[in-house]
Design an enzyme around this catalytic site. Sequence first.
Site, PDB file in Angstrom:
ATOM      1  N   LYS A  96       0.803  -1.222   0.000  1.00  0.00           N
ATOM      2  CA  LYS A  96       0.000   0.000   0.000  1.00  0.00           C
ATOM      3  C   LYS A  96       0.838   1.276   0.000  1.00  0.00           C
ATOM      4  CE  LYS A  96      -4.046  -1.987  -0.061  1.00  0.00           C
ATOM      5  NZ  LYS A  96      -4.978  -1.832  -1.208  1.00  0.00           N
ATOM      6  N   ASP A  97       2.133   1.158   0.261  1.00  0.00           N
ATOM      7  CA  ASP A  97       3.003   2.336   0.158  1.00  0.00           C
ATOM      8  C   ASP A  97       2.925   2.948  -1.235  1.00  0.00           C
ATOM      9  OD1 ASP A  97       3.775   1.770   2.718  1.00  0.00           O
ATOM     10  OD2 ASP A  97       5.902   1.506   2.271  1.00  0.00           O
TER      11      ASP A  97
END
Length: 398
Positions: A96-97
């Site tokens: 999700k970064d």
Amino acid sequence: QSTWGGHCSMEVYQQRKAIALSVALPLSALVLSKVLLLLWKRLHRHRGEQLCSQTVEGFLGCIGNTPLVKINSLSEQTGCLILGKAEFLNPGGSVKDRVAKQMIEDAEAEGILKANGTIFEGTAGTTGISLALVARAKGYNCHIYMPDDQAKEKVQLLEKFGAVVTQVRPVSIIDKNHFCNLAKRHAQEQGNSIFTDQFENLSNFRAHYRGTGPEIWQQASGKIDAFVCAAGTGGTIAGISTYLKEQDPSVRVFLIDPPGSSLYNKVVNGVLFTKEEAEGKRVRHPFDTVTEGIGINRLTRNFAEAKIDSAFRGLDQEAVDMSRFLLKNDGLFVGSSSAMNCVGAVKVARQLGPGHVIVTVLCDSGTRHLTKFHNDEYLAKYNLLPKSSGNSLDFVLQ
């Protein structure tokens, strides 16, 4: 003659030679030292430029370019080369970064996120953690709404990273008090704020179409037979599948779907449906699964972009046993969605047969799942204690 320009005795000549050398040698040494100093500076400046070209710009520069790892145990037992994109090695600890960075940078480019603004999101936790860190790196505030049934370590991390966390009771997406709806409404009410909307925001798709997909293709040298992963927002499978199929239309893409999710039937039968929804027999809300961040009962804009050929159902028991299997045999301590993805990789390998290259995503590590997915006391409540302790993959059903 006694003049400097005329003839002189040998004694006078030697005296003059000595005087000349006493002046010339120090001058030569001085010139030489200056030349060497100049060369040294040029050499080290060049080395410095080389070093700088290999550095990255802060936290944001660390996102992406994660390794593609051969999962030895799964490869040996299936006869296929099974590769996992090690997204848990991103600086925020998850896939999700990439999404957080893309959503924020797109909002900046559109001019809708300004200095000292606040980022709102509704999330099961992982996207929120990435948003909180990216917000810190860029000087924004972050307010996360999440269901109150998620692993408590996610809440603890969010708070440590400076986010405001509001936990709410899990309800249907059509309820005004759903965590995503609350985040959206409060973003609209507060000035200089945005709702990143990870489920419907196509920046999610673009993060994987522009980043993860090309990385996988390059790292595998374009030799990929199949890609498989689960879906929550749908951004990962959509972005990667679209890119891979653009490079080679013969690459097969599979969904692995957890219990209680409707996506399996959407892919296989064209109808968004799950029997738990129809029969009203849900054990947990909103999905009958102990996995987090995957499975959904609506069609998102991101998932609509996915190019999927077929799908498998995955069971919680398979995911639990897979996580323990990978830790024992490979030293890989993975989270629930990563474990489910590896279950999917084994199912794909069995369907395609030996000799194929299969890629999946290791979304995050098990460190964010200690109080639930990796907690035997919690699993015992749902009769999901690990059952397989050997070296066999027999726990993965056909």
